[in-house]
Structures are given as C-alpha cells and as structure tokens.
Design an enzyme around this catalytic site. Structure first.
Site, PDB file in Angstrom:
ATOM      1  N   ASP A 209       0.863  -1.179   0.000  1.00  0.00           N
ATOM      2  CA  ASP A 209       0.000   0.000   0.000  1.00  0.00           C
ATOM      3  C   ASP A 209       0.899   1.229   0.000  1.00  0.00           C
ATOM      4  O   ASP A 209       2.133   1.108  -0.028  1.00  0.00           O
ATOM      5  CB  ASP A 209      -0.941  -0.001   1.218  1.00  0.00           C
ATOM      6  N   GLY A 235       4.417   1.549  -1.746  1.00  0.00           N
ATOM      7  CA  GLY A 235       4.496   1.921  -3.145  1.00  0.00           C
ATOM      8  C   GLY A 235       3.115   2.124  -3.735  1.00  0.00           C
ATOM      9  O   GLY A 235       2.105   2.056  -3.034  1.00  0.00           O
ATOM     10  N   PHE A 237       0.487   0.843  -6.853  1.00  0.00           N
ATOM     11  CA  PHE A 237       0.292  -0.221  -7.843  1.00  0.00           C
ATOM     12  C   PHE A 237       0.148   0.321  -9.259  1.00  0.00           C
ATOM     13  O   PHE A 237       0.014  -0.430 -10.214  1.00  0.00           O
ATOM     14  CB  PHE A 237      -0.856  -1.163  -7.490  1.00  0.00           C
ATOM     15  N   HIS A 255     -13.238  -0.934  -6.916  1.00  0.00           N
ATOM     16  CA  HIS A 255     -14.405  -0.042  -6.902  1.00  0.00           C
ATOM     17  C   HIS A 255     -14.017   1.409  -6.646  1.00  0.00           C
ATOM     18  O   HIS A 255     -14.855   2.310  -6.758  1.00  0.00           O
ATOM     19  CB  HIS A 255     -15.462  -0.537  -5.902  1.00  0.00           C
TER      20      HIS A 255
END
Length: 349
Positions: A209, A235, A237, A255
């Site tokens: 995360d 980090g 994604f 979502h």
C-alpha cells in the site's frame, strides 16, 4: 368484545417520505452515538430522561423528543414514560460491543464525510463525473487523510468495521490451495492479510500500500502471531507490484477506480504474475437487471462522491475489464457477505 385495531397500510407516498427522512435519521443516530455517547450511557441499564439530560448537559424536553424520534426507528426503547433502554439495534452502537457500528457513526458525523452528501455536491459529481470531495476540499481524499492524521484514524476505524465481517466471509470461502506467497494490494493496515495468515500457517504474506499506510500497518502487526510471515512494502500499484507471489488479492480496491484505471492496475499485476498464478478480486457484484441491487449500493455512491473513479460493476462489466487486462475469469465464489470472490488467471495469448 372489542374490535382489534386495524393494521395501518401506508400509501406509497408515506414509504417515500420515510426514505426522504432517512438522512435525518442517520444524523440523529450520529449525534446520539458520537456526539452524546447515549449508547454507552445506557449500557448498564435504563435511565430516565432527567438523568440523561443531566449527563449530556441538554434541554430535557428537546432530548425527550430526540429520544422518542430514535425509538420510532428502533434505536432505544421507552420502557415507561420518560425512561429509556437499549434495543437489540441500539446495542450495536455501544463503543466496545462485538461488531460495533460506533466507528461508522463517528465517521459519518465527520465534516469531510457529510459535506459530500450535500445535494449540490451530489449534483456536481453527477454532472461533472468529478468527486464531490475534491470540489469541497480542493484535494483528493488520500492527500487530505495524509495531512489530517486524526481524521485518518476515524476513517481507518470505520473501514475496519466495514471490512470485518466481509473479511471473515472471504477467508472462509476461499481455500488458498497451492498458495505459498500472497500479496494483498491496497490492503490498508493489513487486518485482512493477517486473517488469511492466521488461518493458513503455511502462507507468507506481503502487504502493499502507500508508504504512510504501510508504516501504520507495520507498527500494528509487529506484535502479531504472524509477524514472522508478514512483510510490508510501500508503493503505488500504478508504478509497480511486488513480484514472486502465487496469488494477488484486490479486496474492495477496484471499486475506487474507473475501468481504465482498473485495467492499468490489473496489467501491472499481470506483468509479475507467474503462469500458474491467480488474481483474486473481492468485490460487490451488482446483479444484472431487472434484479434490484442491495441497499449496500448506497455505500458505493458514497465512495464515488469521495474518489475519482469509484464504481460498482456487474459480472459482465468485470469480465470486460479482465479481458482488456489480459485476464480470464475462472470462477466466481459467493461468500457469506455482500461480496463475491472473482478468481482470474492469465488469458491465453
């Protein structure tokens, strides 16, 4: 012999009126819980309105009206004139009750949470597609939370409450057979990954995360029984994903993002996914029309008001996203919650 009272069948307009008043009901529950601590004040037994007014420092008559309004929604009960006690529903709001909703009430009462629900802000998001949060506060919700640690703590507690029952249901529904290393992408403070590792002693876990979130997760998990199998990596994604895992989990992540952004995230995962690896997407599936979605979808609307790409998808819409990312939907597993597990693998080139 007296005639029994007739059952009142409200017209449709009354049903709609109740929905319109739902916002006021929510505000009153927030005030009762986070503002006046009434659920905790009644935890040990009934109290009179005079006792409660003295404890909260409020006007007796207004508080009496307030309490009776809440009893009409089954939040508290008036067991004799002017004496109030808990109901099964109001006990859910006690701060340390099992599966307490106290933290949700606290979050929804925060300024940043309720301002996005203003009608003008909802209209802004509908008309522009842009988050009401950014329109109100001039920055995205993640920058705001980074700068306001006290509010992030409120937000984090609420997310843990939202996730708790779903996490348990997801862990129970999937066997993780053959998985030796799992990466939880966007896993927050890591409670979900911890539950997986507790149930499956042979699995190593990586939490991925944003760096400030990972630091809090690292401190939280330090004393856990799974600390020796738990690695925290910071980090984005959108830049890279930790390689070398058998399975990657995206729980309640996609979502938050548009289709294009979701495809970009999934492609980053696919780049490091072994040929036999799998990507598990845990999400709420919107049923295909004409079936009516669950009321949970209002929470999806709240997400959309706060984030730039928040979206809840049908099965076909997920399939379209997976196809664009070079993935194949292998199966959908229902869980004992509002969420399903969508298991995907590399599509054949």
């Amino acid at each position: 012999m007296e005639n029994p009272p007739q059952q009142f069948a409200p017209p449709v307009s009354v049903t709609v009126l109740e929905k319109l008043l739902g916002r006021l009901t929510s505000v009153c529950i927030q005030v009762a819980t986070a503002g006046l601590d009434l659920p905790d004040r009644l935890r040990n037994g009934p109290k009179s309105i005079d006792e409660l007014a003295a404890e909260v420092g409020g006007d007796r008559d207004v508080l009496l009206l307030f309490m009776r309004a809440l009893t009409s929604e089954s939040i508290f009960q008036e067991i004799e004139p002017g004496v109030f006690a808990h109901t099964e529903e109001s006990r859910c709001l006690i701060s340390d009750a099992p599966n307490s909703l106290h933290g949700i009430a606290e979050m929804l009462g925060a300024e940043w949470a309720w301002k996005v629900w203003e009608p003008a802000e909802v209209l802004h998001t509908i008309r522009t597609g842009q988050p009401a949060f950014e329109h109100v506060f001039g920055r995205d919700i993640w920058d705001y939370m980074t700068a306001n640690r006290d509010q992030y703590a409120v937000f984090s507690r609420a997310q843990t409450i939202f996730s708790g029952p779903k996490d348990d249901a997801i862990v129970d529904a999937y066997d993780f057979e053959g998985v030796k290393t799992i990466v939880d992408l966007g896993g927050g403070e890591g409670t979900f990954l911890e539950k997986i590792l507790l149930k499956h002693p042979g699995i190593e876990g990586v939490l991925f995360d944003l760096p400030p979130v990972v630091e809090r997760a690292r401190a939280r998990v330090a004393g856990s029984a799974v600390a020796d199998r738990y690695t925290c990596v910071g980090g984005s994604f959108f830049d890279r994903v930790p390689p070398g895992a058998d399975a990657y989990v995206l729980k309640q992540v996609l979502h938050d993002w548009s289709d294009d952004e979701s495809v970009e995230i999934l492609r980053k995962v696919r780049e490091v996914l072994p040929p036999s690896g799998r990507i598990l997407v845990a999400a709420h599936l919107v049923p295909a029309p004409p079936r009516r979605p669950l009321k949970y979808l209002m929470a999806g609307m709240w997400v959309r008001l706060n984030t730039p790409g928040g979206y809840e998808r049908t099965e076909q819409e997920f399939r379209d996203v997976f196809d664009r990312a070079g993935l194949e939907l292998v199966r959908i597993l229902p869980t004992a919650s509002t969420h399903s597990i969508l298991e995907t693998r590399r599509a054949e080139d």
